[in-house]
Scaffold this motif. Structure first.
Motif, PDB file in Angstrom:
ATOM      1  N   LYS A 287       0.838  -1.199   0.000  1.00 41.23           N
ATOM      2  CA  LYS A 287       0.000   0.000   0.000  1.00 41.23           C
ATOM      3  C   LYS A 287       0.872   1.247   0.000  1.00 41.23           C
ATOM      4  O   LYS A 287       0.622   2.198  -0.750  1.00 41.23           O
ATOM      5  N   GLY A 288       1.926   1.257   0.832  1.00 38.82           N
ATOM      6  CA  GLY A 288       2.821   2.406   0.861  1.00 38.82           C
ATOM      7  C   GLY A 288       3.530   2.594  -0.463  1.00 38.82           C
ATOM      8  O   GLY A 288       3.683   3.717  -0.961  1.00 38.82           O
ATOM      9  N   ALA A 289       3.963   1.486  -1.078  1.00 39.65           N
ATOM     10  CA  ALA A 289       4.635   1.565  -2.375  1.00 39.65           C
ATOM     11  C   ALA A 289       3.685   2.075  -3.447  1.00 39.65           C
ATOM     12  O   ALA A 289       4.074   2.858  -4.320  1.00 39.65           O
ATOM     13  N   LEU A 290       2.424   1.653  -3.378  1.00 38.40           N
ATOM     14  CA  LEU A 290       1.444   2.096  -4.368  1.00 38.40           C
ATOM     15  C   LEU A 290       1.188   3.592  -4.241  1.00 38.40           C
ATOM     16  O   LEU A 290       1.150   4.322  -5.241  1.00 38.40           O
ATOM     17  N   GLU A 291       1.025   4.056  -3.000  1.00 36.88           N
ATOM     18  CA  GLU A 291       0.765   5.480  -2.782  1.00 36.88           C
ATOM     19  C   GLU A 291       1.937   6.345  -3.244  1.00 36.88           C
ATOM     20  O   GLU A 291       1.740   7.458  -3.740  1.00 36.88           O
ATOM     21  N   ASN A 292       3.155   5.837  -3.069  1.00 42.01           N
ATOM     22  CA  ASN A 292       4.350   6.591  -3.455  1.00 42.01           C
ATOM     23  C   ASN A 292       4.789   6.308  -4.886  1.00 42.01           C
ATOM     24  O   ASN A 292       5.820   6.830  -5.320  1.00 42.01           O
ATOM     25  N   ARG A 293       4.012   5.466  -5.598  1.00 40.12           N
ATOM     26  CA  ARG A 293       4.377   5.056  -6.962  1.00 40.12           C
ATOM     27  C   ARG A 293       5.823   4.578  -6.990  1.00 40.12           C
ATOM     28  O   ARG A 293       6.640   5.021  -7.799  1.00 40.12           O
ATOM     29  N   ALA A 294       6.117   3.685  -6.071  1.00 42.80           N
ATOM     30  CA  ALA A 294       7.482   3.183  -5.902  1.00 42.80           C
ATOM     31  C   ALA A 294       7.660   1.850  -6.612  1.00 42.80           C
ATOM     32  O   ALA A 294       6.704   1.182  -7.012  1.00 42.80           O
ATOM     33  N   TRP A 295       8.910   1.477  -6.762  1.00 41.61           N
ATOM     34  CA  TRP A 295       9.269   0.142  -7.236  1.00 41.61           C
ATOM     35  C   TRP A 295       9.443  -0.773  -6.026  1.00 41.61           C
ATOM     36  O   TRP A 295      10.074  -0.387  -5.042  1.00 41.61           O
ATOM     37  N   ILE A 296       8.882  -1.961  -6.106  1.00 38.35           N
ATOM     38  CA  ILE A 296       9.121  -2.992  -5.103  1.00 38.35           C
ATOM     39  C   ILE A 296      10.232  -3.872  -5.643  1.00 38.35           C
ATOM     40  O   ILE A 296      10.078  -4.533  -6.676  1.00 38.35           O
ATOM     41  N   VAL A 297      11.372  -3.856  -4.955  1.00 41.42           N
ATOM     42  CA  VAL A 297      12.580  -4.509  -5.458  1.00 41.42           C
ATOM     43  C   VAL A 297      13.014  -5.599  -4.479  1.00 41.42           C
ATOM     44  O   VAL A 297      13.263  -5.333  -3.305  1.00 41.42           O
ATOM     45  N   PHE A 298      13.087  -6.829  -4.977  1.00 42.22           N
ATOM     46  CA  PHE A 298      13.554  -7.963  -4.186  1.00 42.22           C
ATOM     47  C   PHE A 298      15.051  -8.156  -4.434  1.00 42.22           C
ATOM     48  O   PHE A 298      15.503  -8.114  -5.582  1.00 42.22           O
ATOM     49  N   PHE A 299      15.784  -8.399  -3.371  1.00 44.29           N
ATOM     50  CA  PHE A 299      17.253  -8.462  -3.442  1.00 44.29           C
ATOM     51  C   PHE A 299      17.731  -9.754  -2.796  1.00 44.29           C
ATOM     52  O   PHE A 299      17.211 -10.191  -1.781  1.00 44.29           O
ATOM     53  N   ASP A 300      18.770 -10.346  -3.387  1.00 43.50           N
ATOM     54  CA  ASP A 300      19.352 -11.560  -2.791  1.00 43.50           C
ATOM     55  C   ASP A 300      20.758 -11.761  -3.329  1.00 43.50           C
ATOM     56  O   ASP A 300      21.128 -11.217  -4.378  1.00 43.50           O
ATOM     57  N   GLU A 301      21.545 -12.550  -2.587  1.00 42.79           N
ATOM     58  CA  GLU A 301      22.899 -12.885  -2.991  1.00 42.79           C
ATOM     59  C   GLU A 301      23.034 -14.401  -3.147  1.00 42.79           C
ATOM     60  O   GLU A 301      22.293 -15.175  -2.543  1.00 42.79           O
ATOM     61  N   SER A 302      24.016 -14.802  -3.949  1.00 44.03           N
ATOM     62  CA  SER A 302      24.336 -16.214  -4.111  1.00 44.03           C
ATOM     63  C   SER A 302      25.817 -16.322  -4.465  1.00 44.03           C
ATOM     64  O   SER A 302      26.493 -15.306  -4.639  1.00 44.03           O
ATOM     65  N   GLY A 303      26.312 -17.543  -4.541  1.00 42.01           N
ATOM     66  CA  GLY A 303      27.726 -17.737  -4.844  1.00 42.01           C
ATOM     67  C   GLY A 303      27.933 -18.750  -5.958  1.00 42.01           C
ATOM     68  O   GLY A 303      27.067 -19.588  -6.239  1.00 42.01           O
ATOM     69  N   ILE A 304      29.076 -18.648  -6.618  1.00 40.68           N
ATOM     70  CA  ILE A 304      29.477 -19.624  -7.622  1.00 40.68           C
ATOM     71  C   ILE A 304      30.928 -19.982  -7.396  1.00 40.68           C
ATOM     72  O   ILE A 304      31.693 -19.228  -6.787  1.00 40.68           O
ATOM     73  N   SER A 305      31.308 -21.148  -7.858  1.00 39.36           N
ATOM     74  CA  SER A 305      32.695 -21.598  -7.738  1.00 39.36           C
ATOM     75  C   SER A 305      32.978 -22.569  -8.881  1.00 39.36           C
ATOM     76  O   SER A 305      32.143 -22.764  -9.764  1.00 39.36           O
TER      77      SER A 305
END
Length: 221
Positions: free
Chosen positions: A6-24
């Motif tokens: 609701k807050g993001a909608l009112e502010n016309r914001a982007w909802i951004v999901f963030f995560d990290e991972s690893g490779i070897s």
């Protein structure tokens, strides 16, 4: 997450999901085809334990699904600490210039460090919300990692870490070239962004921005 939406909608914001991972250099072993009686053998360099880290941010506009999804990607040797993550978020700010962002991530210690809290307190463009504990299935980026590890990184036994890094970047390009994959990652979580995209609205994923332009230095050997 309804209050956050609701807050993001009112502010016309982007909802951004963030995560990290690893490779070897250790291959991501997956089922594959082979001639009958010829079991595939993967060879890898057990003596080389160098790792690289990946971070991805998948964004969906809270008010206008027609703006599509956005993907930012970071790849660097070693592991992420608070300083490295602040660098990634600074580049994320450049990608979302002039936009408001609600960032959703997990409880990694580097996300909760004092230095990170102090930096976040100075960011008027950014609001941070934490995913529930032990709920990675709510993060669409987990599906992005699965897509990479089941395709470009599957059974890859590179001679150098740079080979694995190059394959990961190729996978990000593939995901960005598919208009629907980023939305399918969200759908898999069971979450929805209001209003939901309709079939007659464009949903193309923005071209992935490599927030760190990787040069294959000796660190990648």
């Amino acid at each position: 997450m309804a209050a956050h939406q609701k807050g993001a909608l009112e502010n016309r914001a982007w909802i951004v999901f963030f995560d990290e991972s690893g490779i070897s250099l250790l291959p991501q072993v997956r089922r594959t085809y082979a001639p009958r009686g010829r079991t595939p053998v993967l060879g890898h360099r057990l003596s080389n334990w160098k790792r690289a880290s990946m971070a991805a941010a998948v964004g969906y506009h809270a008010a206008d699904p027609g703006r599509g999804a956005r993907l930012c990607f970071d790849l660097r040797p070693g592991t992420y600490d608070t300083t490295a993550l602040i660098d990634v978020l600074t580049r994320l700010k450049d990608f979302y210039t002039g936009e408001r962002v609600v960032l959703i991530w997990d409880g990694l210690p580097a996300h909760r460090s004092r230095a990170m809290r102090d930096w976040l307190a100075e960011q008027d463009w950014l609001t941070v919300e934490r995913l529930p504990a032990y709920a990675p299935e709510l993060n669409p980026v987990e599906m992005l990692w699965a897509s990479l590890k089941n395709a470009e990184l599957a059974n890859l036994a590179g001679e150098y870490l740079a080979d694995t890094a190059h394959a990961a970047r190729a996978g990000i390009t593939r995901i960005c070239n598919d208009d629907q994959l980023a939305w399918s990652f969200l759908a898999h979580t069971g979450l929805t962004i209001h209003p939901r995209p309709t079939t007659n609205q464009p949903t193309k994923t923005s071209v992935g921005v490599l927030t760190t332009e990787v040069e294959y230095s000796p660190d990648w050997a």
